[in-house]
Design an enzyme around this catalytic site. Structure first.
Site, mmCIF file in Angstrom:
data_model
loop_
_atom_site.group_PDB
_atom_site.id
_atom_site.type_symbol
_atom_site.label_atom_id
_atom_site.label_comp_id
_atom_site.label_asym_id
_atom_site.label_seq_id
_atom_site.Cartn_x
_atom_site.Cartn_y
_atom_site.Cartn_z
ATOM 1 N N LYS A 67 0.820 -1.215 0.000
ATOM 2 C CA LYS A 67 0.000 0.000 0.000
ATOM 3 C C LYS A 67 0.859 1.274 0.000
ATOM 4 C CE LYS A 67 -3.937 -2.246 2.358
ATOM 5 N NZ LYS A 67 -4.942 -2.111 3.451
ATOM 6 N N TYR A 121 -12.425 -2.458 -3.567
ATOM 7 C CA TYR A 121 -12.925 -2.602 -2.193
ATOM 8 C C TYR A 121 -14.452 -2.524 -2.121
ATOM 9 C CZ TYR A 121 -8.366 -2.458 0.212
ATOM 10 O OH TYR A 121 -7.119 -2.752 0.718
ATOM 11 N N ASN A 164 -2.057 0.181 6.894
ATOM 12 C CA ASN A 164 -1.473 -1.048 7.436
ATOM 13 C C ASN A 164 -0.586 -1.805 6.454
ATOM 14 O OD1 ASN A 164 -3.505 -1.940 5.810
ATOM 15 N ND2 ASN A 164 -4.673 -2.964 7.416
ATOM 16 N N HIS A 177 -2.088 -5.498 1.582
ATOM 17 C CA HIS A 177 -3.381 -6.156 1.380
ATOM 18 C C HIS A 177 -3.124 -7.611 1.015
ATOM 19 C CE1 HIS A 177 -7.391 -7.125 -0.149
ATOM 20 N NE2 HIS A 177 -6.744 -7.768 -1.096
ATOM 21 N N GLU A 182 -9.712 -10.723 -7.353
ATOM 22 C CA GLU A 182 -8.694 -9.680 -7.181
ATOM 23 C C GLU A 182 -7.539 -9.822 -8.180
ATOM 24 O OE1 GLU A 182 -9.517 -8.717 -2.450
ATOM 25 O OE2 GLU A 182 -7.659 -9.741 -3.013
HETATM 26 P P1 IDP Z 1 -7.811 -6.874 5.897
HETATM 27 O O1 IDP Z 1 -7.022 -5.951 5.008
HETATM 28 O O2 IDP Z 1 -7.006 -7.343 7.076
HETATM 29 O O3 IDP Z 1 -8.447 -8.017 5.144
HETATM 30 P P2 IDP Z 1 -10.465 -5.664 5.990
HETATM 31 O O4 IDP Z 1 -11.413 -5.796 7.130
HETATM 32 O O5 IDP Z 1 -10.762 -6.432 4.743
HETATM 33 O O6 IDP Z 1 -8.992 -6.003 6.544
HETATM 34 O O7 IDP Z 1 -10.381 -4.107 5.645
HETATM 35 C C1 IDP Z 1 -9.798 -3.659 4.439
HETATM 36 C C2 IDP Z 1 -8.897 -2.499 4.754
HETATM 37 O O8 IDP Z 1 -9.690 -1.421 5.249
HETATM 38 C C3 IDP Z 1 -7.864 -2.737 5.859
HETATM 39 O O9 IDP Z 1 -6.701 -3.395 5.408
HETATM 40 C C4 IDP Z 1 -7.577 -1.329 6.324
HETATM 41 O O10 IDP Z 1 -6.693 -0.641 5.425
HETATM 42 C C5 IDP Z 1 -8.958 -0.692 6.239
HETATM 43 N N1 IDP Z 1 -9.693 -0.815 7.512
HETATM 44 C C6 IDP Z 1 -10.211 -1.931 8.078
HETATM 45 N N2 IDP Z 1 -10.828 -1.650 9.238
HETATM 46 C C7 IDP Z 1 -10.704 -0.318 9.423
HETATM 47 C C8 IDP Z 1 -11.144 0.577 10.445
HETATM 48 O O11 IDP Z 1 -11.775 0.195 11.435
HETATM 49 N N3 IDP Z 1 -10.814 1.900 10.275
HETATM 50 C C9 IDP Z 1 -10.121 2.359 9.199
HETATM 51 N N4 IDP Z 1 -9.692 1.556 8.207
HETATM 52 C C10 IDP Z 1 -9.981 0.221 8.315
HETATM 53 MG MG MG Z 2 -9.884 -7.948 3.613
#
Ligand code: IDP
Ligand code: MG
Length: 140
Positions: A10, A50, A113, A116, A127
């Protein structure tokens, strides 16, 4: 069983010059790149990617973030690649990610974070096809 999964380095991790370290972690875990592409993701492309999160409160912020700078999109191949890649990534919130994971090493917060990863075979198929035509995936 050999599998393929989609990974994205990212914008936050690209900005931190962590591309090389993250690819080294993939390779160290036996997750071999079979396609690599650096790109700037237009916001509508991030929104399509997304789409499952459309109803979430962070959807607009997340897709703005993904479009905020260059990313590296990869297809990784290996035994049980989808689950092993998720394990290597660590928890969504880097503060909860265990030592040795990519998000522990390079994530900033629950949104920024670093990486992905696809979460199921169906998601991986969608994807991978979203970014790469079949002919861009090399045999190794
Ligand atoms: P993942 O990437 O671990 O699969 P997902 O729940 O699919 O997590 O969420 C997609 C992305 O959305 C996350 O990687 C993160 O960048 C963002 N995200 C997830 N939860 C939150 C939140 O509570 N606040 C802000 N951004 C979030
Ligand atoms: Mg996810």
């Amino acid at each position: 069983m050999s599998e393929r999964t989609l990974a994205i380095i990212k914008p936050d991790a690209v900005k931190k010059d962590a591309i090389g370290d993250i690819i080294k972690m993939y390779e160290g875990a036996g997750l071999r790149p079979v396609a690599i592409r650096m790109m700037r993701m237009p916001k509508p492309t991030a929104e399509g990617f997304y789409a499952v999160h459309k109803a979430r409160p962070f959807f607009d912020s997340l897709t703005t973030f993904m479009a905020s700078g260059p990313v590296v999109v990869l297809v990784l191949e290996g035994k049980d690649a989808i689950k092993r890649h998720r394990d290597l990534m660590g928890a969504t919130d880097p503060a909860k990610a265990v030592a040795g994971t990519i998000r522990k090493a390079h994530g900033t917060n629950i949104e920024y974070n670093a990486v992905h990863g696809s979460d199921s075979p169906e998601t991986a198929r969608f994807e991978i096809g979203y970014f790469f035509p079949e002919m861009d995936l090399v045999a190794r």
